[in-house]
Scaffold this motif. Structure first.
Motif, short mmCIF file in Angstrom:
data_model
loop_
_atom_site.label_atom_id
_atom_site.label_comp_id
_atom_site.label_asym_id
_atom_site.label_seq_id
_atom_site.Cartn_x
_atom_site.Cartn_y
_atom_site.Cartn_z
N LEU A 221 -7.86 151.54 5.31
CA LEU A 221 -8.37 150.21 5.67
C LEU A 221 -7.32 149.37 6.38
O LEU A 221 -7.58 148.78 7.45
N GLU A 222 -6.11 149.31 5.81
CA GLU A 222 -5.06 148.46 6.37
C GLU A 222 -4.66 148.91 7.77
O GLU A 222 -4.49 148.07 8.67
N TYR A 223 -4.52 150.20 7.98
CA TYR A 223 -4.12 150.68 9.30
C TYR A 223 -5.22 150.42 10.33
O TYR A 223 -4.95 150.02 11.46
N SER A 224 -6.47 150.63 9.91
CA SER A 224 -7.60 150.40 10.81
C SER A 224 -7.68 148.93 11.19
O SER A 224 -7.94 148.59 12.36
N LEU A 225 -7.45 148.05 10.24
CA LEU A 225 -7.47 146.61 10.53
C LEU A 225 -6.30 146.22 11.45
O LEU A 225 -6.44 145.35 12.31
N SER A 226 -5.16 146.87 11.26
CA SER A 226 -4.01 146.55 12.11
C SER A 226 -4.29 146.91 13.57
O SER A 226 -3.82 146.23 14.50
N LEU A 227 -5.05 147.99 13.81
CA LEU A 227 -5.41 148.37 15.17
C LEU A 227 -6.36 147.35 15.79
O LEU A 227 -6.30 147.08 17.00
N LEU A 228 -7.22 146.77 14.97
CA LEU A 228 -8.15 145.76 15.48
C LEU A 228 -7.42 144.44 15.76
O LEU A 228 -7.82 143.68 16.65
N GLU A 229 -6.36 144.19 15.00
CA GLU A 229 -5.60 142.95 15.20
C GLU A 229 -4.70 143.03 16.42
O GLU A 229 -4.39 142.00 17.03
#
Length: 532
Positions: A221-229
């Motif tokens: 989840l955290e890595y996926s969100l970092s890519l969106l940010e």
């Protein structure tokens, strides 16, 4: 033969399974941020010490619950959710101790677990969840979680099951209006091994029965969100607040816990049992939801009439009013249960049809507890059918253990158990008879051998019938120089609430000094206490 032994799971097995349910202990990946390797080993050591049952079992349970609290704080951060989880665990452990102390079992471990889950666990955990949800005013946390009844239970579609973890991920994608592929691997033009792996893992978790650890889920989840940010392809940048990230983690946590629990039910007990548990949870959830809705409305009326505005005061109001409601509820149900028991015990109750029985039960103990009672009545023939000759041979053994005239009588009883295929169920009672015989004839070494077997067999199967046996085994340990074994027996007695002769009323019964005094007193071969 071991698989047919009558027993409940040990307290160590239960607590380890609680950690497995949370997913916070099973860490195959090295990227876990909740538990370092050294702390994991410390926790494993604590679990082993509990499993040994060597001393102060309740104290070791408290240590492990505190470790669980720290893990939950690190993983979830939301104190109200953590409180609810811990209260459910505490209620479960209290209920389990009560069952071990009182009920006993004549079923093997698998079927004893099956019976306990449907007879006690589901309702106890559900009640704890709903009660504490309002008691600590979880809505004030503004988590805005989707309706749990809609997504936190498995959906069975023909031969396929849509597990809650899959639905949790789907909720996350929908909340961000994004596809699974675009969430985990938004820019396919970039060679990103980790993003590709995250996407493959998410697809795998959504289409198989595999239940990953919480660290694997949160890292994804955290890595996926970092890519969106920080998009690399010039697409719209998506920023999520800390509270929104926390909300998504809690959704994944709930999905993981629910999937693990219901997956275990199916793998251990079959699809039919899984369906019955899901239906039971749905029904009881609806009843508790209605109770909470009325109670919440009443508390909001009080809040308005008193003009409370402070968050602290409002939380106190919820805590007090909800606690008071359930205290009164327990008293009312206790009274209704006593009256109901007298009806059920009467032979005329068996002449009633199913609907008449249900009406009588619900009239005395209400809808929630009433459906517990009806479930118990239905389970009696279905899951916990009494083996042929069990009652007869139990009563015979309870009388025989107080008779010390002849070994032949005990040998004959042993043969009766074998012929009835109950030696794995009532073997503890047979060994108790032998132990008392040799003790009476002052053959303390032989009696110890049988007391030890009887004690170990009875701990997780004999219920209230083990009370005198525990004291007798403690004395036998002392008379045979078994201090370490005596300590374990005292620890078990303290855990179940069994009063130990000569330790009653002492402030710290398990202190080394008190145990040594008991050991020296009981170890005197000229003094016999066991059959008093």
């Amino acid at each position: 033969m071991e698989n047919n032994k009558a027993t409940f799971p040990t307290i160590g097995e239960l607590v380890r399974e609680i950690f497995n349910i949370t997913g916070l202990l099973a860490q195959k990946d090295r990227s876990n941020s909740f538990l370092s390797e050294s702390n994991k080993k410390k926790l494993q050591t604590k679990l082993k010490r509990l499993a040994d049952e060597s001393s102060k079992i309740d104290g070791k349970l408290e240590e492990l619950i505190d470790s669980l609290r720290l893990l939950l704080e690190s993983a979830l951060g939301e104190e109200r959710v953590i409180f609810m989880v811990l209260e459910s665990v505490e209620d479960l452990l209290v209920t389990y101790k009560s069952v071990l102390a009182d009920d006993g079992t004549y079923l093997n471990k698998r079927n004893s677990s099956k019976w306990f889950i449907q007879q006690y666990l589901l309702d106890r955990v559900l009640l704890s969840f709903y009660k504490n949800y309002l008691k600590i005013n979880v809505p004030a946390s503004k988590l805005n979680l989707p309706n749990l009844k809609v997504w936190a239970l498995p959906d069975i579609e023909g031969q396929n099951i849509n597990w809650p973890l899959r639905k949790a991920w789907q909720l996350i994608y929908e909340s961000l209006s994004i596809s699974q592929s675009s969430f985990h691997y938004p820019d396919k033009s970039v060679d990103d091994y980790r993003a590709n792996q995250n996407l493959e893992n998410a697809q795998h978790w959504s289409t198989t029965d595999q239940i990953p650890s919480i660290s694997s889920l949160f890292n994804n989840l955290e890595y996926s969100l970092s890519l969106l940010e920080c998009p690399s392809n010039g697409s719209l940048r998506r920023l999520l607040s800390k509270s929104e990230r926390q909300r998504l983690k809690i959704i994944l946590f709930i999905g993981r816990v629910s999937s693990y629990c219901f997956r275990k039910l199916e793998s251990n007990f079959g699809r039919e049992y899984l369906i019955s548990c899901i239906e039971h949870v749905k029904g009881q959830s609806g009843r508790l939801y209605r109770i909470n809705s009325k109670l919440d409305k009443s508390i909001k009326g009080l809040k308005k009439s008193t003009g409370l505005t402070s968050e602290v005061d409002i939380n106190r109001l919820y805590f007090y009013e909800v606690s008071r409601y359930w205290e009164h509820y327990a008293l009312d149900i206790g009274h209704g249960t006593k009256v109901l028991q007298s009806y059920i015990a009467h032979e005329s109750f068996q002449e009633l049809n199913k609907i008449e029985k249900a009406k009588l039960v619900l009239a005395h103990v209400g809808s929630f507890t009433g459906h517990q009672v009806l479930t118990q009545l239905a389970l009696t023939p279905a899951i916990k059918e009494i083996p042929s000759k069990f009652i007869e041979l139990l009563n015979e053994g309870m009388l025989l253990k107080n008779s010390y005239d002849s070994l032949d009588n005990i040998d004959n009883y042993h043969n009766e158990l074998k012929q009835a295929e109950l030696d794995n169920v009532l073997g503890w009672l047979c060994n108790w008879c032998y132990a008392n015989y040799y003790y009476h004839h002052k053959s303390f070494e032989k009696s110890y051998m049988y007391y030890e077997q009887a004690f170990n067999q009875a701990k997780y199967s004999a219920g209230r019938n083990q009370y005198l046996l525990v004291n007798q085994y403690i004395e036998s340990c002392a008379k045979n120089g078994k201090f370490k074994e005596m300590k374990k027996a005292v620890a078990w007695a303290q855990y179940l609430g069994i009063e130990v002769r000569w330790l009653r009323g002492w402030d710290d019964p398990e202190s080394e000094g008190n145990l040594k005094s008991l050991y020296n007193l009981m170890g005197n071969h000229n003094m016999q206490y066991a059959q008093l």
